[in-house]
Motif scaffolding. Structure first.
Motif, PDB file in Angstrom:
ATOM      1  N   VAL A  13      -5.761 -12.770  -7.203  1.00  0.00           N
ATOM      2  CA  VAL A  13      -7.022 -12.168  -7.629  1.00  0.00           C
ATOM      3  C   VAL A  13      -7.705 -11.600  -6.391  1.00  0.00           C
ATOM      4  CG1 VAL A  13      -8.328 -14.327  -7.479  1.00  0.00           C
ATOM      5  CG2 VAL A  13      -9.124 -12.514  -8.981  1.00  0.00           C
ATOM      6  N   MET A  14      -8.323 -10.428  -6.576  1.00  0.00           N
ATOM      7  CA  MET A  14      -8.984  -9.745  -5.466  1.00  0.00           C
ATOM      8  C   MET A  14     -10.377  -9.336  -5.939  1.00  0.00           C
ATOM      9  SD  MET A  14      -7.529  -6.433  -3.361  1.00  0.00           S
ATOM     10  CE  MET A  14      -7.205  -5.481  -4.840  1.00  0.00           C
ATOM     11  N   THR A  15     -11.379  -9.588  -5.097  1.00  0.00           N
ATOM     12  CA  THR A  15     -12.749  -9.207  -5.396  1.00  0.00           C
ATOM     13  C   THR A  15     -13.184  -8.194  -4.341  1.00  0.00           C
ATOM     14  OG1 THR A  15     -13.156 -11.414  -6.269  1.00  0.00           O
ATOM     15  CG2 THR A  15     -15.070 -10.082  -5.773  1.00  0.00           C
ATOM     16  N   LEU A  16     -13.753  -7.061  -4.786  1.00  0.00           N
ATOM     17  CA  LEU A  16     -14.138  -5.988  -3.873  1.00  0.00           C
ATOM     18  C   LEU A  16     -15.555  -5.517  -4.174  1.00  0.00           C
ATOM     19  CD1 LEU A  16     -10.897  -3.829  -4.126  1.00  0.00           C
ATOM     20  CD2 LEU A  16     -11.534  -5.348  -2.241  1.00  0.00           C
ATOM     21  N   LEU A  28      -8.110 -14.150  -2.780  1.00  0.00           N
ATOM     22  CA  LEU A  28      -8.011 -15.615  -2.759  1.00  0.00           C
ATOM     23  C   LEU A  28      -8.424 -16.196  -1.416  1.00  0.00           C
ATOM     24  CD1 LEU A  28      -4.868 -16.518  -4.900  1.00  0.00           C
ATOM     25  CD2 LEU A  28      -7.276 -16.846  -5.454  1.00  0.00           C
ATOM     26  N   GLY A  29      -9.539 -15.714  -0.904  1.00  0.00           N
ATOM     27  CA  GLY A  29     -10.086 -16.251   0.330  1.00  0.00           C
ATOM     28  C   GLY A  29      -9.708 -15.506   1.589  1.00  0.00           C
ATOM     29  N   VAL A  30      -8.729 -14.603   1.528  1.00  0.00           N
ATOM     30  CA  VAL A  30      -8.353 -13.795   2.695  1.00  0.00           C
ATOM     31  C   VAL A  30      -9.334 -12.623   2.773  1.00  0.00           C
ATOM     32  CG1 VAL A  30      -6.579 -12.332   3.725  1.00  0.00           C
ATOM     33  CG2 VAL A  30      -5.918 -14.425   2.529  1.00  0.00           C
ATOM     34  N   PRO A  31     -10.164 -12.554   3.835  1.00  0.00           N
ATOM     35  CA  PRO A  31     -11.165 -11.490   3.917  1.00  0.00           C
ATOM     36  C   PRO A  31     -10.536 -10.105   4.044  1.00  0.00           C
ATOM     37  CG  PRO A  31     -11.410 -13.068   5.736  1.00  0.00           C
ATOM     38  CD  PRO A  31     -10.199 -13.457   4.962  1.00  0.00           C
ATOM     39  N   LEU A 144     -10.740 -18.753 -11.975  1.00  0.00           N
ATOM     40  CA  LEU A 144     -10.912 -18.843 -10.534  1.00  0.00           C
ATOM     41  C   LEU A 144     -11.727 -20.090 -10.210  1.00  0.00           C
ATOM     42  CD1 LEU A 144     -10.476 -17.421  -7.791  1.00  0.00           C
ATOM     43  CD2 LEU A 144     -12.674 -16.297  -8.158  1.00  0.00           C
ATOM     44  N   VAL A 145     -11.285 -20.843  -9.201  1.00  0.00           N
ATOM     45  CA  VAL A 145     -12.028 -21.995  -8.702  1.00  0.00           C
ATOM     46  C   VAL A 145     -12.367 -21.703  -7.246  1.00  0.00           C
ATOM     47  CG1 VAL A 145     -11.935 -24.466  -8.184  1.00  0.00           C
ATOM     48  CG2 VAL A 145     -10.935 -23.600 -10.303  1.00  0.00           C
ATOM     49  N   HIS A 156      -8.841 -20.939  -5.645  1.00  0.00           N
ATOM     50  CA  HIS A 156      -7.624 -21.196  -6.397  1.00  0.00           C
ATOM     51  C   HIS A 156      -7.645 -20.343  -7.661  1.00  0.00           C
ATOM     52  CE1 HIS A 156      -7.969 -24.832  -3.965  1.00  0.00           C
ATOM     53  NE2 HIS A 156      -6.727 -25.133  -4.255  1.00  0.00           N
ATOM     54  N   LEU A 157      -6.523 -19.743  -7.984  1.00  0.00           N
ATOM     55  CA  LEU A 157      -6.365 -19.033  -9.245  1.00  0.00           C
ATOM     56  C   LEU A 157      -5.483 -19.893 -10.140  1.00  0.00           C
ATOM     57  CD1 LEU A 157      -6.714 -16.479 -11.012  1.00  0.00           C
ATOM     58  CD2 LEU A 157      -4.584 -15.648  -9.996  1.00  0.00           C
TER      59      LEU A 157
END
Length: 189
Positions: A13-16, A28-31, A144-145, A156-157
């Motif tokens: 999962v990626m958040t942008l 998943l936490g990798v900036p 997502l956790v 965590h996914l």
């Protein structure tokens, strides 16, 4: 505003979000910090703001919601789809409640539905002093956790799988370095 993308095949999962002229977020936490590098493309810069070199190429569908992203981040390559975060009712959430195990490594995860209408996960060999973590629904069968206590640093996914009768039977857990670690749902005792 954050936009969430899911690569369900890879358990990522990626958040942008757009911020200060760059595309920022995490996988998943990798900036991730990326800059425009062509039409519909973004790439990491030489500023060392990101932990991994990254390239993203976007494809847009007919509506503004139909967006996909091909990503190369570090050694990972994947295909992400933009998702609209889901709101699941208590009946839908109840399908995930249970105990999940990987007996080979002695890993046990228990998922409960609390009175606040939220799913929580608790894990560890004996749960002695363990914390419960809220599970955020991304879409059906994907949660997502986020790290919520000191000493827990990774998102965590959780990607659930179902049998032919549409019953949840297992879950794959992915985080920064661990990908698709499978746990089987145990029968109720």
């Amino acid at each position: 505003m954050n936009t969430t993308y899911l690569d369900s095949a890879a358990g990522e999962v990626m958040t942008l979000r757009l911020q200060n002229g760059s595309l920022q977020g995490d996988m998943l936490g990798v900036p991730l910090v990326l800059y425009p590098s062509g039409e519909k493309r973004f790439a990491s810069g030489d500023d060392y703001l990101a932990e991994q070199p990254a390239r993203l190429t976007f494809t847009f569908g007919v509506s503004h919601q139909e967006v996909t992203c091909d990503a190369a981040i570090g050694g990972f390559e994947g295909h992400f789809v933009k998702i609209a975060l889901q709101i699941l009712d208590k009946t839908a959430l109840q399908a995930y409640v249970g105990r999940y195990e990987n007996a080979r490594v002695g890993s046990i995860h228990t998922i409960t539905l609390e009175t606040d209408g939220q799913l929580y996960i608790q894990y560890g060999p004996v749960f002695d002093g363990a914390h419960k973590f809220p599970m955020e629904p991304l879409e059906r069968d994907h949660f997502l956790v986020r790290p919520a206590v000191p000493g827990i640093a990774y998102q965590h996914l959780f990607s659930f799988s179902r049998d032919a009768q549409d019953v949840v039977v297992a879950v794959a857990v992915s985080m920064e370095r661990l990908k698709q670690f499978w746990l089987t749902r145990q029968p109720e005792r």
